[in-house]
Each structure stands twice: as structure tokens, then as C-alpha cells.
Design a protein around this motif. Sequence first.
Motif, short mmCIF file in Angstrom:
data_model
loop_
_atom_site.label_atom_id
_atom_site.label_comp_id
_atom_site.label_asym_id
_atom_site.label_seq_id
_atom_site.Cartn_x
_atom_site.Cartn_y
_atom_site.Cartn_z
N LYS A 161 0.86 -1.18 0.00
CA LYS A 161 0.00 0.00 0.00
C LYS A 161 0.90 1.24 0.00
N ARG A 162 0.48 2.25 -0.72
CA ARG A 162 1.26 3.49 -0.80
C ARG A 162 1.53 4.06 0.60
N GLU A 163 0.56 3.94 1.49
CA GLU A 163 0.75 4.48 2.84
C GLU A 163 1.76 3.68 3.67
N HIS A 164 2.27 2.59 3.11
CA HIS A 164 3.30 1.80 3.79
C HIS A 164 4.67 2.00 3.15
N ILE A 165 4.84 3.13 2.47
CA ILE A 165 6.14 3.50 1.92
C ILE A 165 6.55 4.80 2.62
N TRP A 166 7.64 4.72 3.39
CA TRP A 166 8.14 5.87 4.13
C TRP A 166 9.48 6.30 3.57
N SER A 167 9.71 7.60 3.55
CA SER A 167 10.97 8.15 3.04
C SER A 167 11.51 9.19 4.02
N ASN A 168 12.82 9.32 4.03
CA ASN A 168 13.41 10.45 4.74
C ASN A 168 14.70 10.86 4.06
N ILE A 169 15.05 12.12 4.26
CA ILE A 169 16.26 12.69 3.70
C ILE A 169 17.11 13.17 4.87
N VAL A 170 18.36 12.73 4.88
CA VAL A 170 19.29 13.07 5.95
C VAL A 170 20.45 13.84 5.33
N TYR A 171 20.86 14.92 5.99
CA TYR A 171 21.95 15.75 5.47
C TYR A 171 23.23 15.55 6.28
N ALA A 172 24.34 15.44 5.56
CA ALA A 172 25.65 15.37 6.19
C ALA A 172 26.08 16.79 6.54
N PRO A 173 26.70 17.00 7.69
CA PRO A 173 27.16 18.34 8.05
C PRO A 173 28.28 18.82 7.12
N GLU A 174 28.49 20.11 7.10
CA GLU A 174 29.54 20.75 6.31
C GLU A 174 30.87 20.04 6.54
N GLY A 175 31.52 19.67 5.44
CA GLY A 175 32.84 19.04 5.52
C GLY A 175 32.82 17.56 5.83
N ALA A 176 31.65 16.98 6.00
CA ALA A 176 31.56 15.57 6.41
C ALA A 176 31.18 14.66 5.24
N TRP A 177 31.37 15.13 4.04
CA TRP A 177 31.07 14.30 2.88
C TRP A 177 32.38 13.76 2.34
N GLY A 178 32.50 12.44 2.22
CA GLY A 178 33.74 11.84 1.76
C GLY A 178 33.54 10.97 0.54
#
Length: 141
Positions: A103-120
Motif C-alpha cells: 500500500k502506498r501508505e506503507h512507503i516511508w521516506s526520509n532525507i538526511v543531510y551530512a554536516p559541512e565538511g563531512a562528505w567523503g
Amino acid sequence: MPITLTVPEGLLSSEAQAQAFAGLTDAVLDVAGLTENAFMTANVIGTINVLPVERVLAAGRPVPAAFIELKLPEIALATAEAKRAFIEKATDVVEQAAEGRIKREHIWSNIVYAPEGAWGIAGQSYSNAELLGAIQGAAVA
């Protein structure tokens, strides 16, 4: 930009898992306006976690459900509109791949951001400005 898709066993065939992950990749690149960007395309990575049915829960009970998590640097998909667009597209992708088993209502999403300088990438830490430069550099090449 790591994507994690978590589903219970039996929800998506191996082919549907590959289709869903390709669709999620396309969704993030499309929403970010980076479909043709070689740097970004190569760095949209991720995992598909297939768990036993009894380990995927909603309201404390096993349920055919999917969880989509996208991790990005702070500069990516920064607007509310971009976030909504990704979540809608990602939900559509998983719903279609499941062919009516969720069911569409059983699909959950989230977006998480890496802090400045923490992308490798490849052992190199990128600031937001450095990452933006690498993305823009690939657009010019």
C-alpha cells in the motif's frame, strides 16, 4: 549520495529491486537537475536491505512496507519543493516495482543531510563548496 532501500523478503523480486534502485537513482538526479552530470551519477550509491518479513514493522506489527533513506550534503535538495519532489518520485518508483504488493501508505521516506565538511568520496573530505565545484566541473567536461 547513498540511498538505502529496506523491504521485507518477497516484496520485490531481484529484478524489481534493481529496477527500484535505478528508479531511485534517476529520481534524485532528476530532482537535483543533474541527470547528465558524470560526477553525481557515479556517486549515487547505496544498498538494498532485504529483511525477514517479521522484521519489517508498522504500528508494531509485520507489514509489507518499504523505507527509503537518502543521505546528501547540505547543499543538495535544499528546498522544500525539491524534497517533496524526491519523496513523491521515490514513492512512485517503489510502489510500481512492488506491483500491487504494498500500500502506498506503507512507503516511508526520509532525507538526511551530512554536516559541512563531512562528505567523503574516495578518501577525500569535501566541503559543500568543494563538492559543488566537483559537480560543476563535471557539467563543464
